[in-house]
Design an enzyme around this catalytic site. Structure first.
Site, PDB file in Angstrom:
ATOM      1  N   SER A 150       0.848  -1.188   0.000  1.00 25.89           N
ATOM      2  CA  SER A 150       0.000   0.000   0.000  1.00 25.89           C
ATOM      3  C   SER A 150       0.885   1.240   0.000  1.00 25.89           C
ATOM      4  O   SER A 150       2.054   1.168  -0.413  1.00 25.89           O
ATOM      5  CB  SER A 150      -0.926  -0.028   1.227  1.00 25.89           C
ATOM      6  OG  SER A 150      -1.907   0.983   1.141  1.00 25.89           O
ATOM      7  N   ASN A 151       0.382   2.366   0.415  1.00 28.04           N
ATOM      8  CA  ASN A 151       1.199   3.583   0.503  1.00 28.04           C
ATOM      9  C   ASN A 151       0.771   4.375   1.733  1.00 28.04           C
ATOM     10  O   ASN A 151      -0.175   4.003   2.424  1.00 28.04           O
ATOM     11  CB  ASN A 151       1.087   4.405  -0.786  1.00 28.04           C
ATOM     12  CG  ASN A 151      -0.328   4.862  -1.042  1.00 28.04           C
ATOM     13  OD1 ASN A 151      -0.872   5.666  -0.296  1.00 28.04           O
ATOM     14  ND2 ASN A 151      -0.950   4.333  -2.092  1.00 28.04           N
ATOM     15  N   ALA A 152       1.475   5.462   1.987  1.00 29.55           N
ATOM     16  CA  ALA A 152       1.324   6.185   3.258  1.00 29.55           C
ATOM     17  C   ALA A 152       0.225   7.249   3.230  1.00 29.55           C
ATOM     18  O   ALA A 152       0.164   8.094   4.128  1.00 29.55           O
ATOM     19  CB  ALA A 152       2.656   6.818   3.648  1.00 29.55           C
TER      20      ALA A 152
END
Ligand code: CTP
Length: 207
Positions: free
Chosen positions: A21-23
């Site tokens: 995923s990402n932040a």
């Protein structure tokens, strides 16, 4: 005015317990949803997993993967006047999701990745008299890359911001039109930036 807003990250599963995923915190998308409601718009908020309270005024659709975000967007877009795509959609996903839990091998592993569906580009292909506002997160050649995305995804306008926006409370954005002309530039707390963008939107697309 009925607006579809996407927010937050998407997750792409490697197996049943691990994902990429990402932040993204979802703060920009949620601020936009809240500001749009406060300005009298009806909002459908389609969001990946985030740790934010859902604004009470929105119709909320929780999604996890890019496929789920795509399906939800395609379902709701036809009933909306336009979309603001603030989500940080994963660009790649494992070619296969392993059932269960992968065991350690004792050595390095390689995971084959393929591109996810481009949700915004698909909405761009399907739009009728609706408007589309994309986001562009750019580290270099910012305006040029943002304009390329606007054209490739058939957006009407694009909000340019920098990687420092990810997870931050503040943002610094430029709103660009198809000819590259700047329609606005705002900075400060995401809620204030959102309010200004929604003000601009209501003036521009008031019917
Ligand atoms: N977007 C999308 N589906 C994807 C990737 C991006 O709908 N699979 C949308 C985002 O919500 C955003 C816009 O496209 O509104 C641009 O996203 P961005 O991450 O800046 O660019 P990408 O198209 O992912 O390209 P790159 O990562 O190579 O810069």
């Amino acid at each position: 005015m009925q607006i579809l807003i996407t927010a937050g990250p998407t997750r792409e599963y490697i197996d049943d317990v691990r994902y990429l995923s990402n932040a993204s915190s979802g703060k920009m998308g949620y601020a936009l949803a809240d500001a749009a409601c406060a300005a009298g718009c009806e909002v459908i908020l389609i969001s990946g997993p985030v740790h934010l309270p859902v604004p009470k005024c929105v119709e909320y659709v929780a999604v996890e993967t890019t496929v789920e975000m795509r399906d939800a967007c395609l379902k709701h877009f036809p009933h909306c006047d336009g979309v603001i795509a603030a989500a940080a959609v994963s660009d790649y996903k494992p070619a296969q999701r392993v059932t269960g839990k992968m065991s350690k091998t004792g050595g390095p592993i390689t995971i084959n990745m393929i591109e996810t569906d481009d949700v915004l580009a698909e909405l761009g292909c399907r739009k009728s008299d609706q408007w589309i506002i994309g986001f562009a997160l750019e580290a270099e050649n910012a305006r040029e890359n943002a304009l390329q995305k606007l054209r490739a995804k058939n957006c009407d306008f694009i909000v340019l911001n920098a990687p420092s926006a990810i997870g931050a409370d503040d943002n610094n954005v430029e709103l660009l039109g198809p000819d590259g002309a700047m329609q606005g530039s705002w900075q400060g707390p995401k809620r204030e930036v959102a309010e200004q963008l929604i003000d601009w939107l209501k003036q521009t697309f008031a019917s």
